[in-house]
Design an enzyme around this catalytic site. Structure first.
Site, mmCIF file in Angstrom:
data_model
loop_
_atom_site.group_PDB
_atom_site.id
_atom_site.type_symbol
_atom_site.label_atom_id
_atom_site.label_comp_id
_atom_site.label_asym_id
_atom_site.label_seq_id
_atom_site.Cartn_x
_atom_site.Cartn_y
_atom_site.Cartn_z
ATOM 1 N N PRO A 199 1.095 -1.241 0.034
ATOM 2 C CA PRO A 199 -0.212 0.085 0.010
ATOM 3 C C PRO A 199 0.811 1.151 -0.035
ATOM 4 O O PRO A 199 1.584 1.721 1.027
ATOM 5 C CB PRO A 199 -0.669 -0.327 1.161
ATOM 6 N N ASP A 372 5.909 2.183 2.426
ATOM 7 C CA ASP A 372 4.977 1.182 2.701
ATOM 8 C C ASP A 372 4.337 1.530 3.765
ATOM 9 O O ASP A 372 4.727 1.643 5.065
ATOM 10 C CB ASP A 372 5.828 -0.336 2.943
ATOM 11 N N HIS A 373 2.909 1.687 3.825
ATOM 12 C CA HIS A 373 2.129 2.285 5.055
ATOM 13 C C HIS A 373 1.811 0.909 5.862
ATOM 14 O O HIS A 373 1.111 1.281 6.834
ATOM 15 C CB HIS A 373 0.779 2.688 4.476
ATOM 16 N N ARG A 374 2.157 -0.216 5.424
ATOM 17 C CA ARG A 374 2.040 -1.126 6.399
ATOM 18 C C ARG A 374 3.145 -1.393 7.451
ATOM 19 O O ARG A 374 3.035 -1.761 8.795
ATOM 20 C CB ARG A 374 2.131 -2.666 5.822
ATOM 21 N N ALA A 376 5.237 1.906 8.308
ATOM 22 C CA ALA A 376 5.590 3.056 8.676
ATOM 23 C C ALA A 376 4.234 3.993 8.201
ATOM 24 O O ALA A 376 3.531 3.636 7.522
ATOM 25 C CB ALA A 376 6.620 3.541 7.892
#
Length: 403
Positions: A199, A372-374, A376
């Site tokens: 994501p 990567d929003h998973r 950070a």
């Protein structure tokens, strides 16, 4: 029995919702009479009757969403027996024509279906006009509102001119072909995996490069030529040590985040074969001058196609320097399985306010950082780029970190 089907009303629609029937079973209908209203993703459209007859069956309920080609109503056509016989003869003629192509083409439909929008049909009905009598100005044969209004005034579109236009043949030239294989195909596979797995979030920022440019010119005057990119890479590694979450890899299978101890920086390089990412290994252990020389060497050999496999492996973070190409912003795709990627864009001269609140001309570079929003969050990304900017905007801080 004639089926009234949901046809493609326009713009490649695939389905529609039945919102209102204008007739019921047993009603007598005439040609072009509105039968049903259908809601598509673009509009509400009326479907009209292609013939006169009696509504015998309505199999679809109001509120149902159906695909194009679904039968919405069944109409018993006036003169149905004669029509069936005629259609039977025509079907036989079509079969004979397929067997013998020299036979004259037989009509496939007894009814002449005039192309026209629902509103155009309404105008024609309100004025007792048969659309079959109206000449279409559009070469496609679609009757427009203007055509009907022109007919009302006793005028017609120039039928001979329209027919001449219809006969115009557009020659389509064969397209050029580029083989989709090798490096180009591998890039596509990797980018697709990255985009559909991670994501992505992109954070944009600006960095004041004025003092760094001054330092570069001072070094140049003393005989030392070092690229701006070498300073950026060194500042980047220092920032990664402060924020190791961006020098990491997500191991989903074992539910853990791997914080890498090595700092191997990939340099996205544009070549004739496609995007290649040579890697400077252990950037944290090298001087700015060493980084400068290695980056130039790797870039040149990447363009010449002379890189060794190990020189493109094990990167922990990737940099894309697209400023020299004139880029002002982008949303880069992360080099999977890394956690982040930073792109340096064009540096422009523009007015800035200095420490003494004076308006002066400065060098401002834009950057975009995809992460990567998973792994950070946005706040961490902002802190990371702030740390990076502070090292670039105050080069003496960068020197202090290397002691």
């Amino acid at each position: 029995m004639l089926e009234v089907k949901l046809h493609d009303i326009g713009e490649g629609m695939m389905e529609g919702e039945v919102i209102h029937y204008l007739v019921k079973v047993g009603d007598s209908v005439s040609t072009d009479q509105p039968l049903v209203e259908v809601q598509t993703d673009k509009m509400v459209a009326e479907l009209t009757s292609p013939c006169s007859g009696i509504v015998k069956k309505i199999p679809i309920e109001v509120g149902e969403t159906v695909q194009v080609g679904t039968s919405l109503l069944y109409i018993e056509v006036d003169g149905g027996i004669q029509l069936k016989e005629k259609l039977s003869i025509e079907t036989k003629q079509v079969s004979e024509k397929k067997a013998n192509p020299t036979l004259e083409k037989a009509p496939l439909n007894t009814f002449k279906r005039v192309l026209a929008a629902p509103y155009t049909r309404k105008i024609a009905r309100d004025n007792n006009i048969s659309l079959e009598d109206v000449h279409a100005a559009d070469p496609s044969g679609r009757v427009s509102e203007e055509d009907v209004l022109r007919f009302l005034k006793g005028l017609q579109a120039d039928k001979e001119l329209v027919e001449d236009v219809k006969q115009t043949v557009v020659v389509q030239e064969a397209p050029d072909e580029i083989p989709f294989r090798g490096i180009r195909k591998k890039i596509a596979e990797k980018m697709t995996k990255s985009l559909f797995t991670i994501p992505h979030v992109t954070h944009f920022d600006e960095v004041n490069m004025t003092k760094l440019f001054e330092m570069k010119e001072q070094l140049k005057a003393s005989g030392e030529s070092v690229s701006i990119s070498a300073f950026l890479l060194k500042a980047l590694v220092i920032s990664l040590k402060d924020f190791p979450i961006f020098n990491a890899e997500l191991d989903e299978e074992n539910s853990r985040i791997l914080l890498k101890k090595n700092y191997h920086i990939g340099i996205a390089t544009n070549t004739d074969s496609g995007l290649i990412v040579p890697v400077i290994h252990d950037v944290d252990k090298k001087s700015i001058k060493e980084i400068n020389n290695e980056a130039k060497d790797l870039t040149k050999r990447a363009i010449d196609g002379k890189l060794q496999p190990f020189e493109m492996q094990n990167s922990t973070f990737t940099v894309s320097n697209v400023g020299p190409l004139g880029s002002t912003g982008a949303t880069p795709i992360i080099n999977y399985p890394e956690t982040a990627l930073i792109a340096f864009h064009k540096t422009k001269k523009q007015p800035i306010v200095n420490e003494r609140d004076e308006i002066v001309i400065g060098h401002i570079m834009t950057l975009s950082m995809a992460f990567d929003h998973r792994v950070a969050d946005g706040a961490t990304a902002v802190k990371f780029t702030n740390r990076f900017a502070s090292l670039i905007e105050q080069p003496h801080k960068l020197m202090m970190e290397m002691i």
